[in-house]
Enzyme design. Structure first.
Site, PDB file in Angstrom:
ATOM      1  N   CYS A  88      -5.578   4.832  -3.642  1.00  0.00           N
ATOM      2  CA  CYS A  88      -5.814   3.434  -3.249  1.00  0.00           C
ATOM      3  C   CYS A  88      -7.033   2.804  -3.918  1.00  0.00           C
ATOM      4  CB  CYS A  88      -6.008   3.297  -1.740  1.00  0.00           C
ATOM      5  SG  CYS A  88      -4.625   3.880  -0.762  1.00  0.00           S
TER       6      CYS A  88
ATOM      7  N   ASP B 229       0.846  -1.188   0.000  1.00  0.00           N
ATOM      8  CA  ASP B 229       0.000   0.000   0.000  1.00  0.00           C
ATOM      9  C   ASP B 229       0.889   1.248   0.000  1.00  0.00           C
ATOM     10  OD1 ASP B 229      -2.054   1.797   0.330  1.00  0.00           O
ATOM     11  OD2 ASP B 229      -2.985   0.728   1.988  1.00  0.00           O
ATOM     12  N   ASP B 230       0.743   2.098  -0.992  1.00  0.00           N
ATOM     13  CA  ASP B 230       1.475   3.381  -1.033  1.00  0.00           C
ATOM     14  C   ASP B 230       2.984   3.217  -1.186  1.00  0.00           C
ATOM     15  OD1 ASP B 230      -0.837   4.869  -0.703  1.00  0.00           O
ATOM     16  OD2 ASP B 230      -0.343   5.628   1.299  1.00  0.00           O
TER      17      ASP B 230
ATOM     18  N   ASP C  20      -0.207  -0.364  -4.856  1.00  0.00           N
ATOM     19  CA  ASP C  20      -1.402   0.256  -5.454  1.00  0.00           C
ATOM     20  C   ASP C  20      -1.167   1.677  -5.970  1.00  0.00           C
ATOM     21  OD1 ASP C  20      -1.216   1.450  -2.962  1.00  0.00           O
ATOM     22  OD2 ASP C  20      -3.271   0.997  -2.346  1.00  0.00           O
ATOM     23  N   ASN C  21      -0.176   2.363  -5.423  1.00  0.00           N
ATOM     24  CA  ASN C  21       0.214   3.684  -5.965  1.00  0.00           C
ATOM     25  C   ASN C  21       1.553   4.071  -5.357  1.00  0.00           C
ATOM     26  OD1 ASN C  21      -2.433   4.472  -3.918  1.00  0.00           O
ATOM     27  ND2 ASN C  21      -0.430   5.324  -3.378  1.00  0.00           N
TER      28      ASN C  21
END
Ligand SMILES: *[C@@H]1O[C@H](CO)[C@@H](O)[C@H](O)[C@H]1NC(C)=O
Ligand SMILES: *[C@@H]1O[C@H](CO)[C@@H](O)[C@H](O)[C@H]1NC(C)=O
Ligand SMILES: *[C@@H]1O[C@H](CO)[C@@H](O)[C@H](O)[C@H]1NC(C)=O
Ligand SMILES: *[C@@H]1O[C@H](CO)[C@@H](O)[C@H](O)[C@H]1NC(C)=O
Ligand SMILES: *[C@@H]1O[C@H](CO)[C@@H](O)[C@H](O)[C@H]1NC(C)=O
Ligand SMILES: *[C@@H]1O[C@H](CO)[C@@H](O)[C@H](O)[C@H]1NC(C)=O
Ligand SMILES: *[C@@H]1O[C@H](CO)[C@@H](O)[C@H](O)[C@H]1NC(C)=O
Ligand SMILES: *[C@@H]1O[C@H](CO)[C@@H](O)[C@H](O)[C@H]1NC(C)=O
Ligand SMILES: *[C@@H]1O[C@H](CO)[C@@H](O)[C@H](O)[C@H]1NC(C)=O
Length: 507
Positions: free
Chosen positions: A75, A39-40, A310-311
């Site tokens: 997200c 995540d991130d 996700d990013n």
């Protein structure tokens, strides 16, 4: 003498060949797939640096894709793209709220029914999920934790957004309450333990499985495991590139940044940078654990492992303290490493791979044709040993889409970022706003390397960068770019913004 030697040699080769063929035949079922999603986690500002074991065990043993991008740097929209293989303009999950289709009832009725996992289920894969799913998953208004998305057999879905302690998991639709005991609750470790439980029951003969491990790291609230609480004590966020640079010719959101950032704000950025790396150390342990178990269970030979995020993220780039939601490289580039059967170790590949390509690729690996409603392109053929895809058959452009989030009840700063706003850490600027809504086309080929963006604001603001000349996207070249290049970019953006399925490919 010479002739006889050759005879024995060729007989031996035949025996070895037969043996190899037999071994393959006895194992050849559809491959297993393990997909690790963080995540991130950025790739531009050093987000992969702490993952030494992951790089060794996945990247170096397979392929590191150097041009992996997300099509939306936030997200829930990006995760929805990962699940469906669709751009935001086709799956409709525009932000992290239920009314923006994040895990909404309409999403569940339409897109979720066509998520890649439903196709793998049809191929008799045993399917396992653990960790963060979609930010609004498990809420009352999205069906509560009883809702287990179709296609998943073993379900350990985190209710809501990333957390490390004090959270609820939906375990096959039943709530499990986790508190703050490291051994029993640290989410990254719980994901790893649940993966253990599952893998202990798998064997080369038990049929193919798909396992998705979706970690809270390295998203806020950034709580490291106790043994890593003091790691990277001297590490600071990188000061190169666009760090603490004022983007004076960029769109409104960037122009309102506080420049230069104050020293205590920069100290906070460094603290966050270290804490991101610390939380990632537990992910690195999880990856090692999964690979050890796959080896023990004799499954590794027939298992693909994919690692991505996700990013991306920024920490001080263009004086924006800490977030994503921007169309620049730091927010849209993410890691992608893949190892698996038939993949030669130690490869670097340059093709543009997108988050929307994962779904069709998983489906293709399960020996099915990728569904035509998916906008992404399956890249299983790029995984094969010595794969050479002629440039003309792979894409050179894609679209980046973001709907700026906002909150009407905060008049002074119309962003929707609770963390930055109500407890703004030393630097109070908007990290998002309603008019940070944009579509961009990113083009990358042997001789072009462009970003062209149009913002939905009162200025109809445009930005253009030639990254071969300006890799850090420091100055907006919209006034100086040649007319034909600009026309071409506008045309591509128009086409890609409404593309569907095959019309999104190979542009
Ligand atoms: C939510 O998704 C549906 C179905 O894709 C779409 O029609 C609708 O416009 C989306 N909502 C928003 C706010 O974009
Ligand atoms: C979802 O589908 C069910 C059954 O087809 C229907 O009853 C329900 O109204 C739908 N909900 C939405 C939000 O579309
Ligand atoms: C969840 O469901 C799967 C598939 O039915 C089952 O094998 C597993 O034991 C269940 N997990 C728990 C904790 O009940
Ligand atoms: C980790 O360090 C922070 C201060 O840097 C401290 O507040 C926290 O209690 C520590 N946590 C653990 C588990 O040691
Ligand atoms: C890191 O800093 C903390 C607090 O300042 C200190 O307690 C700890 O010993 C340091 N750890 C290392 C490895 O230097
Ligand atoms: C900046 O430094 C970091 C950390 O050393 C490195 O990973 C990154 O590639 C550098 N970026 C630029 C733009 O030079
Ligand atoms: C792949 O390329 C290498 C080096 O060019 C060559 O040695 C090898 O035989 C090739 N493998 C296949 C399966 O074509
Ligand atoms: C998300 O999108 C919906 C639909 O456009 C909008 O009503 C809502 O305010 C958005 N949420 C945020 C936080 O911007
Ligand atoms: C963007 O939105 C903010 C807040 O609503 C406003 O102050 C600003 O003028 C807007 N800028 C543009 C270019 O639309």
């Amino acid at each position: 003498m010479e002739g006889r030697g050759r005879g024995i040699f060729s007989m031996l080769s035949v025996l070895i060949l037969l043996n190899v063929l037999q071994t393959c035949a006895s194992k050849k079922g559809p491959p297993n797939i393990v997909f690790i999603l963080t995540d991130d986690q950025d790739t531009v500002i050093g987000g992969e640096t702490p993952m030494t074991k992951t790089k060794k065990l996945i990247g170096d043993e397979g392929i590191i894709f150097r041009n992996m991008f997300v099509t939306s740097p936030l997200c829930c929209p990006s995760r929805s793209s990962i699940l469906t293989g669709n751009y935001v303009h086709n799956h409709g999950a525009v932000n992290n709220s239920v009314d923006g289709n994040c895990s909404s009832p309409i999403w569940q009725n339409q897109s979720e029914m066509r998520a890649f996992i439903t196709y793998l289920k049809k191929q008799k894969y045993t399917t396992f999920f653990a960790g963060k799913y979609l930010n609004m998953y498990g809420r009352r208004e999205t069906g509560g934790p009883e809702h287990v998305p179709p296609g998943w057999d073993w379900w350990n879905g985190l209710v809501g957004n990333s957390r490390y302690y004090n959270y609820h998991l939906s375990v096959n639709g039943t709530v499990e309450n986790h508190k703050d005991n490291y051994e029993n609750d640290y989410l990254t470790n719980i994901i790893s333990k649940r993966a253990d439980d599952f893998l202990q029951l798998q064997s080369p003969d038990s049929g193919p499985f798909f396992m998705m491990l979706s970690t809270p790291a390295c998203h806020g609230p950034l709580i490291p495991a106790p043994q890593y609480n003091n790691s990277f004590n001297d590490t600071k966020a990188p000061r190169n590139g666009s760090f603490n640079v004022y983007g004076k010719d960029k769109h409104w959101l960037i122009r309102q940044a506080q420049f230069p950032m104050p020293a205590d704000g920069i100290a906070n950025i460094d603290k966050l940078f270290r804490r991101r790396w610390r939380t990632l150390l537990s992910v690195d342990d999880m990856v090692e654990n999964v690979i050890n178990l796959l080896t023990q269970r004799k499954l590794l030979d027939n298992t693909y492992l994919f690692y991505s995020s996700d990013n991306g993220y920024h920490l001080g780039q263009f004086s924006m303290p800490h977030n994503k939601r921007l169309p620049y490289e730091f927010d849209v580039r993410v890691p992608l490493m893949v190892r698996g059967p038939g993949i030669k170790a130690g490869q670097l590949r340059e093709e543009i791979i997108l988050n929307i390509d994962l779904a069709p690729t998983f489906i293709a690996l399960s020996a099915q044709t990728a569904p035509s409603q998916m906008d992404g392109m399956p890249f299983h053929n790029l995984l094969a040993q010595n794969a050479t895809i002629p440039a003309s058959s792979w894409r050179e452009s894609f679209v980046i889409e973001h709907q700026g989030a906002y909150n009407e009840i905060i008049p002074k700063c119309p962003q929707f970022d609770h963390m930055d706003l109500s407890h703004c850490n030393k630097i109070c600027v908007c990290e998002d706003a309603k008019n940070n809504t944009y579509s961009c086309v990113r083009t990358l080929s042997a001789d072009t390397n462009y970003l062209y963006c149009v913002f939905e604001d009162t200025e109809n603001f445009e930005e253009f960068y030639d990254l071969n000349k300006d890799p850090d996207q420091l100055s907006n070249a919209i006034q100086t770019v040649g007319k034909s290049v600009l026309m071409d970019q506008r045309k591509k953006l128009m086409e890609l913004s409404v593309c569907q399925g095959p019309s999104c490919h190979k542009i």
